[in-house]
Design a protein around this motif. Structure first.
Motif, PDB file in Angstrom:
ATOM      1  N   ALA A  45     123.795   8.651  87.484  1.00 16.34           N
ATOM      2  CA  ALA A  45     124.783   8.140  86.181  1.00 16.34           C
ATOM      3  C   ALA A  45     125.483   7.206  87.083  1.00 16.34           C
ATOM      4  O   ALA A  45     125.897   6.055  86.237  1.00 16.34           O
ATOM      5  CB  ALA A  45     125.490   9.335  85.902  1.00 16.34           C
ATOM      6  N   GLN A 137     128.100  12.792  79.222  1.00 14.09           N
ATOM      7  CA  GLN A 137     126.580  13.208  79.542  1.00 14.09           C
ATOM      8  C   GLN A 137     126.526  14.030  80.874  1.00 14.09           C
ATOM      9  O   GLN A 137     125.636  14.986  80.990  1.00 14.09           O
ATOM     10  CB  GLN A 137     125.807  12.023  79.617  1.00 14.09           C
ATOM     11  N   HIS A 138     127.451  14.118  81.735  1.00 17.94           N
ATOM     12  CA  HIS A 138     127.413  14.793  82.967  1.00 17.94           C
ATOM     13  C   HIS A 138     128.581  15.403  83.348  1.00 17.94           C
ATOM     14  O   HIS A 138     129.716  14.989  83.981  1.00 17.94           O
ATOM     15  CB  HIS A 138     126.988  13.783  84.257  1.00 17.94           C
TER      16      HIS A 138
END
Length: 250
Positions: A45, A137-138
């Motif tokens: 990421a 997202q993370h």
């Protein structure tokens, strides 16, 4: 940060991302005592959003105080100083940032200090608009950055207490012990620190005149805490200098 002042590389490999920590209290998160352990997904990421920047010399600006804060930075290699100019016109160096450090503190959308290179430096520039998406997202990545921020806050608080309650020789000894944490400038076998900064930078960090810093070195040597091999190479007596840096009465 203008591209005329920096060289943009093509990419940063996921395995190059390391986030430095100094405390051992991070039992809730994966770490090896020196850096937070990022998962493969976290590294991927960061790799997708990071803009690699190479600054090939010392004293190159990264950003200025009151510039619009659009990015945070992860230091991949080299050394960076952050500083503010006081009302008197004197420069006060706030911190030195080492490989694995995240910097780019902002307030109301603007940077709160100047940031410049101390040596040839390689950065990962992380645009905030993309970093926010990566955090969503993370979630684990967001937690790691939060822990890094808290870790740096604890380190800064320790430094502030030391600076406010200690004389100049003690503050200098404390800085030398900070250098011990970085293999880039410390040889554990010989206990020799190779100072990574100029004396003018050291004086501005310790809020003292260069002549006063020279006298502080002499006092540490008279106490047999250090031995000056050269202006930049300092041998430490680790059995003496660590207790000297405590705030208890000596």
């Amino acid at each position: 940060m203008g591209e005329s002042q920096a060289t943009l590389a093509s990419t940063i490999r996921p395995d190059e991302f390391n986030v430095r920590v100094v405390d051992s209290w991070l039992s809730a998160l994966p770490h090896d005592g020196e850096k937070l352990l990022l998962s493969d997904d976290d590294r991927q990421a960061l790799s997708r959003i990071a803009v690699p920047v190479s600054l090939p010399a010392a004293d190159m600006p990264i950003y200025h105080e009151r510039d619009a804060a659009q990015d945070v930075f992860l230091l991949m290699s080299g050394l960076v100083r952050t500083a503010r100019t006081l009302a008197s016109g004197r420069r006060q160096i706030i911190a030195f940032h080492w490989p694995g450090d995240v910097f780019g503190l902002s307030e109301h959308g603007a940077y709160v200090s100047d940031a410049e290179t101390v040596a040839p430096t390689r950065l990962a520039r992380l645009p905030m608009r993309y970093l926010d998406g990566a955090f969503l997202q993370h979630p684990a990545l967001q937690g790691l950055f939060l822990v890094k921020t808290l870790n740096d806050l604890r380190e800064t608080q320790h430094e502030l207490v030391t600076k406010s309650q200690s004389d100049l020789p003690t503050r200098l000894a404390f800085f030398l012990l900070q250098c011990v944490e970085h293999p880039e400038c410390y040889d554990a076998a010989t206990q020799v620190v190779s100072l990574p900064i100029a004396r003018a930078d050291l004086a501005d960090y310790l809020a003292a005149a260069p002549e006063s810093v020279s006298r502080a070195f002499a006092q540490l040597e008279q106490r047999r805490l250090i031995r000056r091999i050269s202006p930049q190479k300092i041998a430490l007596d680790m059995t003496r200098i660590a207790p000297f840096c405590t705030l208890a009465d000596r």
